[in-house]
Design a protein around this motif. Structure first.
Motif, PDB file in Angstrom:
ATOM      1  N   UNK A  33      18.725  76.260  45.994  1.00 24.74           N
ATOM      2  CA  UNK A  33      18.292  76.802  47.290  1.00 24.74           C
ATOM      3  C   UNK A  33      19.561  77.275  47.970  1.00 24.74           C
ATOM      4  N   UNK A  34      19.663  78.583  48.179  1.00 19.93           N
ATOM      5  CA  UNK A  34      20.895  79.184  48.684  1.00 19.93           C
ATOM      6  C   UNK A  34      20.625  79.795  50.056  1.00 19.93           C
ATOM      7  N   UNK A  35      21.303  79.276  51.068  1.00 27.10           N
ATOM      8  CA  UNK A  35      21.190  79.775  52.441  1.00 27.10           C
ATOM      9  C   UNK A  35      22.520  80.432  52.824  1.00 27.10           C
ATOM     10  N   UNK A  36      22.534  81.184  53.922  1.00 24.79           N
ATOM     11  CA  UNK A  36      23.791  81.811  54.339  1.00 24.79           C
ATOM     12  C   UNK A  36      24.886  80.771  54.612  1.00 24.79           C
ATOM     13  N   UNK A  37      26.079  81.066  54.155  1.00 20.24           N
ATOM     14  CA  UNK A  37      27.226  80.168  54.393  1.00 20.24           C
ATOM     15  C   UNK A  37      27.455  80.002  55.887  1.00 20.24           C
ATOM     16  N   UNK A  38      27.758  78.783  56.296  1.00 21.65           N
ATOM     17  CA  UNK A  38      28.090  78.510  57.683  1.00 21.65           C
ATOM     18  C   UNK A  38      26.922  78.634  58.641  1.00 21.65           C
ATOM     19  N   UNK A  39      25.679  78.568  58.152  1.00 21.67           N
ATOM     20  CA  UNK A  39      24.541  78.668  59.059  1.00 21.67           C
ATOM     21  C   UNK A  39      24.472  77.429  59.956  1.00 21.67           C
ATOM     22  N   UNK A  40      23.863  77.588  61.119  1.00 20.16           N
ATOM     23  CA  UNK A  40      23.871  76.540  62.152  1.00 20.16           C
ATOM     24  C   UNK A  40      23.255  75.233  61.671  1.00 20.16           C
ATOM     25  N   UNK A  41      22.181  75.304  60.903  1.00 19.26           N
ATOM     26  CA  UNK A  41      21.529  74.085  60.423  1.00 19.26           C
ATOM     27  C   UNK A  41      22.472  73.304  59.520  1.00 19.26           C
ATOM     28  N   UNK A  42      23.112  73.980  58.578  1.00 24.57           N
ATOM     29  CA  UNK A  42      24.042  73.307  57.668  1.00 24.57           C
ATOM     30  C   UNK A  42      25.208  72.683  58.434  1.00 24.57           C
ATOM     31  N   UNK A  43      25.748  73.395  59.410  1.00 26.72           N
ATOM     32  CA  UNK A  43      26.869  72.873  60.193  1.00 26.72           C
ATOM     33  C   UNK A  43      26.424  71.679  61.041  1.00 26.72           C
ATOM     34  N   UNK A  44      25.302  71.813  61.745  1.00 25.61           N
ATOM     35  CA  UNK A  44      24.831  70.742  62.636  1.00 25.61           C
ATOM     36  C   UNK A  44      24.498  69.469  61.866  1.00 25.61           C
ATOM     37  N   UNK A  45      23.970  69.611  60.664  1.00 30.65           N
ATOM     38  CA  UNK A  45      23.601  68.435  59.864  1.00 30.65           C
ATOM     39  C   UNK A  45      24.706  68.016  58.898  1.00 30.65           C
ATOM     40  N   UNK A  46      25.853  68.706  58.939  1.00 31.68           N
ATOM     41  CA  UNK A  46      26.936  68.455  57.993  1.00 31.68           C
ATOM     42  C   UNK A  46      26.385  68.454  56.565  1.00 31.68           C
TER      43      UNK A  46
END
Length: 139
Positions: A33-46
């Motif tokens: 599952x590939x999402x955009x790098x540095x997206x807000x969800x990934x950053x907020x959830x580490x």
């Protein structure tokens, strides 16, 4: 044999079950599952923006994303299929953990292998998502 479009539509229903094992069974063992790098969800959830493996993907869908998004409402705008590729356009609305409203448009490109999902490429308005989550411009 079930069509790729039906496999993907069934997956969306199963995602809301919160059952990690049922969700994992939708994906090949080596699914990505590939999402955009540095997206807000990934950053907020580490969390990573590139998940590999059915169990990791299922845990994120069933558990981890619900630490950030509450009352998730998905509205499909379109579902398109060509061979083993299925494209889903949708709008997601939710309440963020801090109580603010979240609304963003998404496009998911699924690749199906046999009866299971092999790959998901996720696209969204990353700038809008960042502003809703962090209240500032993306870095």
């Amino acid at each position: 044999m079930t069509s790729p479009k039906d496999i993907v539509l069934n997956a969306w229903k199963t995602f809301s079950s919160g059952d990690v094992d049922r969700i994992a069974a939708l994906f090949t063992d080596d699914a990505e599952w590939i999402a955009p790098k540095g997206n807000a969800t990934a950053i907020a959830l580490d969390h990573t923006d590139h998940m590999v493996g059915a169990k990791q993907i299922a845990r994120f869908i069933a558990q981890e994303m619900h630490k950030m998004f509450f009352g998730i409402d998905i509205a499909f705008r379109g579902v398109y299929a060509d061979g083993d590729t299925v494209i889903v356009e949708e709008r997601m609305r939710a309440t963020l953990a801090g109580g603010k409203a979240y609304e963003n448009d998404y496009c998911f490109v699924f690749t199906v292998a046999g009866e299971r999902i092999r790959e998901v490429r996720e696209y969204m308005d990353t700038r809008k998502g960042w502003r809703m989550v962090f209240g500032e411009e993306a870095r």
